[in-house]
Motif scaffolding. Sequence first.
Motif, short mmCIF file in Angstrom:
data_model
loop_
_atom_site.label_atom_id
_atom_site.label_comp_id
_atom_site.label_asym_id
_atom_site.label_seq_id
_atom_site.Cartn_x
_atom_site.Cartn_y
_atom_site.Cartn_z
N ASN A 1 60.83 35.81 30.86
CA ASN A 1 59.43 36.09 31.19
C ASN A 1 59.19 36.02 32.68
O ASN A 1 58.43 36.81 33.24
N TRP A 2 59.83 35.06 33.35
CA TRP A 2 59.67 34.93 34.80
C TRP A 2 60.25 36.15 35.51
O TRP A 2 59.70 36.61 36.52
N LYS A 3 61.36 36.66 35.00
CA LYS A 3 61.94 37.87 35.59
C LYS A 3 60.96 39.03 35.48
O LYS A 3 60.74 39.78 36.44
N ALA A 4 60.40 39.20 34.28
CA ALA A 4 59.46 40.31 34.06
C ALA A 4 58.26 40.19 34.99
O ALA A 4 57.80 41.18 35.57
N ILE A 5 57.74 38.97 35.14
CA ILE A 5 56.58 38.75 36.02
C ILE A 5 56.94 39.07 37.47
O ILE A 5 56.16 39.72 38.19
N ALA A 6 58.11 38.59 37.91
CA ALA A 6 58.54 38.85 39.29
C ALA A 6 58.73 40.35 39.53
O ALA A 6 58.31 40.87 40.58
#
Length: 362
Positions: A3-8
Amino acid sequence: MENWKAIAFLLAAGQGFILSLSLIVRGARGPKASFFLGLILFVLSQELLNAWGMQVRYHQQAGAFRFWNYQSYLVLPLALWFFARLTTLPDYHFKKKYWLFFLPIAAEIGFRCFWQAYASSLQLKRTSLLDNNFWFLWTEILPIVGMILVLWIYAKKLSRFRIAWQRQLARLKPIQYLRLYGLFGFMILLTVLWFSGVILAWPIFSWVNFLLTVCLFGMGYLGYLNPDFFILPTLQAPKSTEKPEFFQYNDLAELQRLHAAFTTDALHTRSRLTLEDVAAHLNLPARYVSYLVNTHCASNFTSFVNGFRVNEVICKLGDPKEQHKTVLALAFEAGFNSKSTFNQVFRQRTGKSPSQYLPAQK
């Protein structure tokens, strides 16, 4: 973690789109180098948005907007080629006919959209266009080969520009080296990873996404602080001692006519004034006018014209009749066609920005 990857990815792509669109709009009205830098960032932002879509499986959703159909890697070598020429050759002008080089890009995007619509209308099972050898060569291999050739030429141009820049400044500061080689180094690293992923089939696309995320955040920060950061300064051309084969002209008399064209006729107030415009006004060959400027004025044509424009702005700043006008309005009246170009040239000529110059004068 996913999820953090997608947000970044989404945040970096969003920032890249904002910066690229602002550069494209600015370049359409002013310096064309900004336009092509904006195109480069736009394609990279599209790539990162595509990575976000795959991360959250957006591509598999019914009714998803197929933004990836409007992406073309062919933009990158073309945009970088024109950006390199516009930033390292001060007298280079982008001509309208050069847009014909972008027709294959329009053809690629148009066919991809047609194929998507055709397959959907017949409810066919869509096969990837990349399975076609010609399509793969055209849309994947050709851009990589183009980037390698453009970067090789760009490296030679930057080397010559660095030598000329060092002659004028004696020593370059680290920030000036970053301006000179920052974008070039980023594109070199990106092309190496791109080559490794497509040609060598190495699993490196997570590294590509990481590089794009970091660089779009970094370039976005630099772009908001100084949109002209990667636009190299205009250097004075070395004085030429070789006279063209125009022996029938008297240099001193024609030089006086040239100065009169600016001091009396105010040619510099024409926006987008070209060497050919001045030559036509004086009824002289453009090559001979260039010789007069380079030899007798120790300048190139762009710097020569901008000198008159800056002087006119400075004169009007001290004229009580012009006090009701803004500095930007005076700059446009003097012939500048963008705020950023005016600020850059004014600082080069006076050593101060317009905002710093006004209090000092008062």
